[in-house]
Design a protein around this motif. Structure first.
Motif, PDB file in Angstrom:
ATOM      1  N   SER A  28       0.846  -1.196   0.000  1.00 42.76           N
ATOM      2  CA  SER A  28       0.000   0.000   0.000  1.00 42.76           C
ATOM      3  C   SER A  28       0.879   1.241   0.000  1.00 42.76           C
ATOM      4  O   SER A  28       2.016   1.219   0.474  1.00 42.76           O
ATOM      5  CB  SER A  28      -0.925   0.022   1.227  1.00 42.76           C
ATOM      6  OG  SER A  28      -1.841  -1.064   1.188  1.00 42.76           O
ATOM      7  N   LYS A  29       0.320   2.330  -0.558  1.00 39.55           N
ATOM      8  CA  LYS A  29       1.056   3.600  -0.580  1.00 39.55           C
ATOM      9  C   LYS A  29       0.065   4.745  -0.665  1.00 39.55           C
ATOM     10  O   LYS A  29      -0.853   4.726  -1.496  1.00 39.55           O
ATOM     11  CB  LYS A  29       2.007   3.647  -1.775  1.00 39.55           C
ATOM     12  CG  LYS A  29       2.874   4.898  -1.813  1.00 39.55           C
ATOM     13  CD  LYS A  29       3.917   4.901  -0.697  1.00 39.55           C
ATOM     14  CE  LYS A  29       4.863   6.067  -0.828  1.00 39.55           C
ATOM     15  NZ  LYS A  29       5.944   6.013   0.192  1.00 39.55           N
ATOM     16  N   ARG A  30       0.275   5.740   0.186  1.00 39.83           N
ATOM     17  CA  ARG A  30      -0.591   6.916   0.193  1.00 39.83           C
ATOM     18  C   ARG A  30       0.258   8.168  -0.004  1.00 39.83           C
ATOM     19  O   ARG A  30       1.279   8.350   0.653  1.00 39.83           O
ATOM     20  CB  ARG A  30      -1.362   7.008   1.513  1.00 39.83           C
ATOM     21  CG  ARG A  30      -2.453   8.067   1.516  1.00 39.83           C
ATOM     22  CD  ARG A  30      -3.241   8.017   2.822  1.00 39.83           C
ATOM     23  NE  ARG A  30      -4.410   8.891   2.768  1.00 39.83           N
ATOM     24  CZ  ARG A  30      -5.581   8.531   2.293  1.00 39.83           C
ATOM     25  NH1 ARG A  30      -5.756   7.303   1.839  1.00 39.83           N
ATOM     26  NH2 ARG A  30      -6.596   9.374   2.260  1.00 39.83           N
ATOM     27  N   SER A  64      -3.316   0.036  -2.878  1.00 37.08           N
ATOM     28  CA  SER A  64      -4.111  -0.463  -1.761  1.00 37.08           C
ATOM     29  C   SER A  64      -4.075  -1.985  -1.716  1.00 37.08           C
ATOM     30  O   SER A  64      -4.725  -2.653  -2.521  1.00 37.08           O
ATOM     31  CB  SER A  64      -5.555   0.038  -1.884  1.00 37.08           C
ATOM     32  OG  SER A  64      -6.327  -0.364  -0.776  1.00 37.08           O
ATOM     33  N   ASN A 112      -3.582  12.953   0.225  1.00 36.69           N
ATOM     34  CA  ASN A 112      -4.954  12.448   0.327  1.00 36.69           C
ATOM     35  C   ASN A 112      -5.281  11.388  -0.720  1.00 36.69           C
ATOM     36  O   ASN A 112      -6.442  10.994  -0.865  1.00 36.69           O
ATOM     37  CB  ASN A 112      -5.953  13.615   0.189  1.00 36.69           C
ATOM     38  CG  ASN A 112      -5.845  14.608   1.335  1.00 36.69           C
ATOM     39  OD1 ASN A 112      -5.608  14.212   2.479  1.00 36.69           O
ATOM     40  ND2 ASN A 112      -6.018  15.884   1.036  1.00 36.69           N
ATOM     41  N   THR A 113      -4.281  10.947  -1.460  1.00 33.58           N
ATOM     42  CA  THR A 113      -4.507   9.980  -2.536  1.00 33.58           C
ATOM     43  C   THR A 113      -3.968   8.615  -2.147  1.00 33.58           C
ATOM     44  O   THR A 113      -2.788   8.488  -1.794  1.00 33.58           O
ATOM     45  CB  THR A 113      -3.821  10.432  -3.836  1.00 33.58           C
ATOM     46  OG1 THR A 113      -4.335  11.715  -4.213  1.00 33.58           O
ATOM     47  CG2 THR A 113      -4.072   9.432  -4.961  1.00 33.58           C
ATOM     48  N   GLN A 114      -4.815   7.595  -2.214  1.00 33.33           N
ATOM     49  CA  GLN A 114      -4.399   6.225  -1.974  1.00 33.33           C
ATOM     50  C   GLN A 114      -3.916   5.651  -3.298  1.00 33.33           C
ATOM     51  O   GLN A 114      -4.695   5.187  -4.119  1.00 33.33           O
ATOM     52  CB  GLN A 114      -5.552   5.396  -1.417  1.00 33.33           C
ATOM     53  CG  GLN A 114      -5.144   4.005  -0.926  1.00 33.33           C
ATOM     54  CD  GLN A 114      -4.308   4.064   0.348  1.00 33.33           C
ATOM     55  OE1 GLN A 114      -4.615   4.833   1.267  1.00 33.33           O
ATOM     56  NE2 GLN A 114      -3.264   3.270   0.410  1.00 33.33           N
ATOM     57  N   GLY A 119      -5.570   1.948  -7.753  1.00 33.66           N
ATOM     58  CA  GLY A 119      -4.563   1.401  -6.858  1.00 33.66           C
ATOM     59  C   GLY A 119      -4.751  -0.043  -6.464  1.00 33.66           C
ATOM     60  O   GLY A 119      -4.039  -0.554  -5.603  1.00 33.66           O
ATOM     61  N   ARG A 120      -5.713  -0.726  -7.101  1.00 31.97           N
ATOM     62  CA  ARG A 120      -5.991  -2.121  -6.788  1.00 31.97           C
ATOM     63  C   ARG A 120      -5.893  -2.982  -8.042  1.00 31.97           C
ATOM     64  O   ARG A 120      -6.101  -2.498  -9.146  1.00 31.97           O
ATOM     65  CB  ARG A 120      -7.406  -2.273  -6.197  1.00 31.97           C
ATOM     66  CG  ARG A 120      -7.645  -1.497  -4.926  1.00 31.97           C
ATOM     67  CD  ARG A 120      -9.106  -1.566  -4.531  1.00 31.97           C
ATOM     68  NE  ARG A 120      -9.388  -0.769  -3.340  1.00 31.97           N
ATOM     69  CZ  ARG A 120      -9.361  -1.238  -2.096  1.00 31.97           C
ATOM     70  NH1 ARG A 120      -9.062  -2.520  -1.890  1.00 31.97           N
ATOM     71  NH2 ARG A 120      -9.623  -0.460  -1.069  1.00 31.97           N
TER      72      ARG A 120
END
Length: 282
Positions: free
Chosen positions: A10-12, A20, A15-17, A227-228
């Protein structure tokens, strides 16, 4: 042997993922496409595998050829031992324009020769012969003496691939390597990547914006959205209809005009990803 193993990455960013809970493996010698619309997380994932970013979360990790290189959001000591086994090609080519094409390709040998020789630019006959052979393999053997700035975009990308061959990498990761190329140049670059995967058994992971190239060159495709991972399976299953189900209107980004769909004999099997949610039933 598993060449690349990504676990719960995961990486953020603010405010953006960006990523995930991403998990997948690539076996040694595989040629895998990574597709997705803009902002899907492809480039972020590639930067993590290349060691340019670190993930987040206690359970996250990345291993290359069985050697853990990231875990729990930090880089591990083992990363240095496999760094030379991974080569990354970017859309921008990353050649030194004032140097000759041959010298740019020889830069791939820096990790294999004593540091003092690399600092002075002292490459031996053996390294130069290998660099010339690599240029011949990618179809620009005639250009070794030219300045890199005189090459076309497609030729510069092939020079970057030749540098990978000199490096002796076992994993080649390419981030949108044909995004800025015309169709003829893009085809030559993809032919070269397919050739070195087939002949040298180098593991190849390529992010693409055009699904038609994934269907044409890659047995397997991993599709990302927000992100998935939303699909991981045969590229032949990526019909235009299936892409519309996965991406909605954003699928237009991934399709070349008038690109023929590779119609499979049956619908793709469901892909069970914990992150897939409502799309599990497609």
């Amino acid at each position: 042997m598993t060449a690349i193993r990504v676990t719960r990455l995961s990486k953020r960013f603010w405010n953006t993922q960006a990523l995930s809970d991403v998990s997948f493996t690539v076996e040694a010698g595989e040629m895998v496409a990574l597709i997705g619309a803009s902002g899907s997380g492809k480039s972020t994932l590639i930067r993590h595998i290349a060691g340019l970013e670190t993930g987040e979360g206690e359970g996250s990790g990345i291993s290359l050829f069985g050697t853990p290189v990231q875990a729990g959001g930090r880089m591990l000591k083992g990363a240095k031992s496999v760094r030379g086994d991974v080569s990354v090609i970017f859309q921008q080519f990353n050649l030194v324009h004032r140097l000759s094409v041959l010298t740019n390709v020889l830069i791939g040998a820096l990790g294999r020769i004593p540091r003092w020789r690399g600092t002075l630019g002292l490459f031996g006959a053996r390294e130069k012969a290998k660099a010339r052979e690599a240029l011949e393999r990618v179809g620009i053997g005639h250009a070794g003496a030219q300045r890199a700035s005189t090459l076309s975009g497609g030729q510069q990308q092939r020079a970057a691939i030749a540098r990978t061959l000199v490096q002796g990498a076992r994993i080649l990761i390419a981030d949108e390597p044909i995004a800025s190329l015309d169709p003829a140049s893009a085809k030559r670059v993809m032919d070269v990547l397919a050739s070195i995967n087939r002949d040298d058994k180098i593991t190849v992971l390529v992010s693409l914006h055009q699904v038609d190239y994934a269907r044409r060159y890659f047995p397997r495709t991993i599709a990302m959205r927000d992100g998935r991972i939303v699909y991981d399976g045969p590229s032949s299953a990526l019909t235009n209809e299936f892409l519309s189900e996965l991406y909605g209107s954003a699928s237009e980004e991934l399709l070349l005009p008038d690109a023929p769909a590779a119609a499979p004999p049956r619908r793709p099997e469901p892909v069970r990803h914990p992150s897939l949610g409502a799309l599990e039933a497609v």
